[in-house]
Design a protein around this motif. Structure first.
Motif, mmCIF file in Angstrom:
data_model
loop_
_atom_site.group_PDB
_atom_site.id
_atom_site.type_symbol
_atom_site.label_atom_id
_atom_site.label_comp_id
_atom_site.label_asym_id
_atom_site.label_seq_id
_atom_site.Cartn_x
_atom_site.Cartn_y
_atom_site.Cartn_z
ATOM 1 N N ILE A 3 -79.501 7.376 -3.136
ATOM 2 C CA ILE A 3 -78.803 7.418 -4.422
ATOM 3 C C ILE A 3 -79.708 8.049 -5.479
ATOM 4 N N GLY A 4 -79.075 8.563 -6.532
ATOM 5 C CA GLY A 4 -79.842 9.222 -7.579
ATOM 6 C C GLY A 4 -80.453 8.269 -8.570
ATOM 7 N N ASP A 5 -79.757 7.168 -8.865
ATOM 8 C CA ASP A 5 -80.298 6.146 -9.759
ATOM 9 C C ASP A 5 -79.581 4.826 -9.485
ATOM 10 N N LEU A 6 -80.051 3.777 -10.126
ATOM 11 C CA LEU A 6 -79.571 2.432 -9.800
ATOM 12 C C LEU A 6 -78.124 2.188 -10.221
ATOM 13 N N SER A 7 -77.580 3.016 -11.103
ATOM 14 C CA SER A 7 -76.179 2.839 -11.464
ATOM 15 C C SER A 7 -75.257 3.043 -10.249
ATOM 16 N N GLU A 8 -75.747 3.763 -9.242
ATOM 17 C CA GLU A 8 -74.967 4.041 -8.045
ATOM 18 C C GLU A 8 -75.097 2.936 -6.988
ATOM 19 N N LEU A 9 -75.985 1.955 -7.226
ATOM 20 C CA LEU A 9 -76.288 0.971 -6.191
ATOM 21 C C LEU A 9 -75.091 0.095 -5.815
ATOM 22 N N PRO A 10 -74.367 -0.519 -6.751
ATOM 23 C CA PRO A 10 -73.262 -1.381 -6.343
ATOM 24 C C PRO A 10 -72.250 -0.663 -5.443
ATOM 25 N N ALA A 11 -71.901 0.577 -5.785
ATOM 26 C CA ALA A 11 -70.954 1.330 -4.960
ATOM 27 C C ALA A 11 -71.557 1.658 -3.591
ATOM 28 N N ALA A 12 -72.859 1.956 -3.577
ATOM 29 C CA ALA A 12 -73.515 2.265 -2.293
ATOM 30 C C ALA A 12 -73.512 1.050 -1.374
ATOM 31 N N LEU A 13 -73.739 -0.125 -1.928
ATOM 32 C CA LEU A 13 -73.731 -1.347 -1.115
ATOM 33 C C LEU A 13 -72.349 -1.617 -0.532
ATOM 34 N N GLU A 14 -71.310 -1.249 -1.259
ATOM 35 C CA GLU A 14 -69.935 -1.425 -0.759
ATOM 36 C C GLU A 14 -69.700 -0.610 0.503
ATOM 37 N N ARG A 15 -70.431 0.507 0.636
ATOM 38 C CA ARG A 15 -70.225 1.398 1.768
ATOM 39 C C ARG A 15 -71.037 0.999 2.992
#
Length: 215
Positions: free
Chosen positions: A202-214
């Motif tokens: 991911i590019g930054d932590l704002s993307e983390l919740p969505a990444a964990l969903e995947r």
């Protein structure tokens, strides 16, 4: 994921450049010589490990104990005003903590981990914070992540780790965790390490919740 374990330096706190600055200054002041590989080599090392490296590999004319105390004291002084918390880090930890237990597995000494948690107001949400000073070996060994999983009472194979550096990525992967990479822009991880260990980048932590969903 049964838990998410965050690295600290470079993931939640923009401190990698400060560590590098302080160590370089200590080596120069005490008669040593910096090398091209030193910065990357020490990322993830525990305090006793990098202190020995400053003395044995870089030639600082100090004992390892003196080197450790000098560097950590200066880092603590810099943290006294406020740790350089990365934008979005606190929100990311809070968002993740809503869905599963959260921990920290860091190479920083406990005093700096505590300083971050106090300033960020995350002491109640981060259930476990492990320093590599507390385990047998620092990163890239898996010890600090395995200890965090043990204290959280979760299977590391059902947990995610959020990491930025080559040694950190290898450490979390060796522990059996699913690795989310947030490459450090100042000291990017080795491309091979990234390819070999990261389930998602991911590019930054704002993307983390969505990444964990995947995952």
């Amino acid at each position: 994921m049964d838990a998410v374990v965050f690295d600290l330096d470079g993931v939640l706190v923009d401190s990698e450049r400060a560590w590098d600055e302080v160590r370089r200054a200590v080596v120069a002041e005490h008669g040593g010589a910096w090398t091209d590989e030193a910065t990357r080599a020490m990322q993830g090392m525990s305090t006793p490990e990098w202190a020995r490296y400053l003395v044995d590999a870089l030639g600082a004319r100090l004992t390892a104990e003196q080197a450790a105390a000098t560097v950590v004291d200066e880092m603590a002084r810099r943290y006294a005003d406020a740790p350089p918390v990365i934008d979005g880090a606190v929100d990311a930890v809070r968002a993740v903590a809503v869905r599963c237990p959260v921990g920290i597995a860091s190479s920083s000494p406990p005093v700096l981990i505590t300083s971050f948690l106090d300033v960020a107001g995350l002491g109640d949400l981060v259930l476990v914070a492990v320093s590599s000073e507390e385990v047998r070996a620092g990163k890239p060994a898996p010890d600090v992540y395995l200890e965090a999983a043990r204290r959280l009472d979760v299977d590391p194979r059902r947990s995610a780790a959020v990491e930025d550096s080559t040694n950190g990525l290898r450490s979390a992967h060796a522990a059996g965790m699913t690795v989310v990479a947030v490459p450090n822009p100042h000291f990017p991880p080795d491309p091979d390490a990234l390819a070999d260990t990261a389930a998602v980048v991911i590019g930054d932590l704002s993307e983390l919740p969505a990444a964990l969903e995947r995952l």
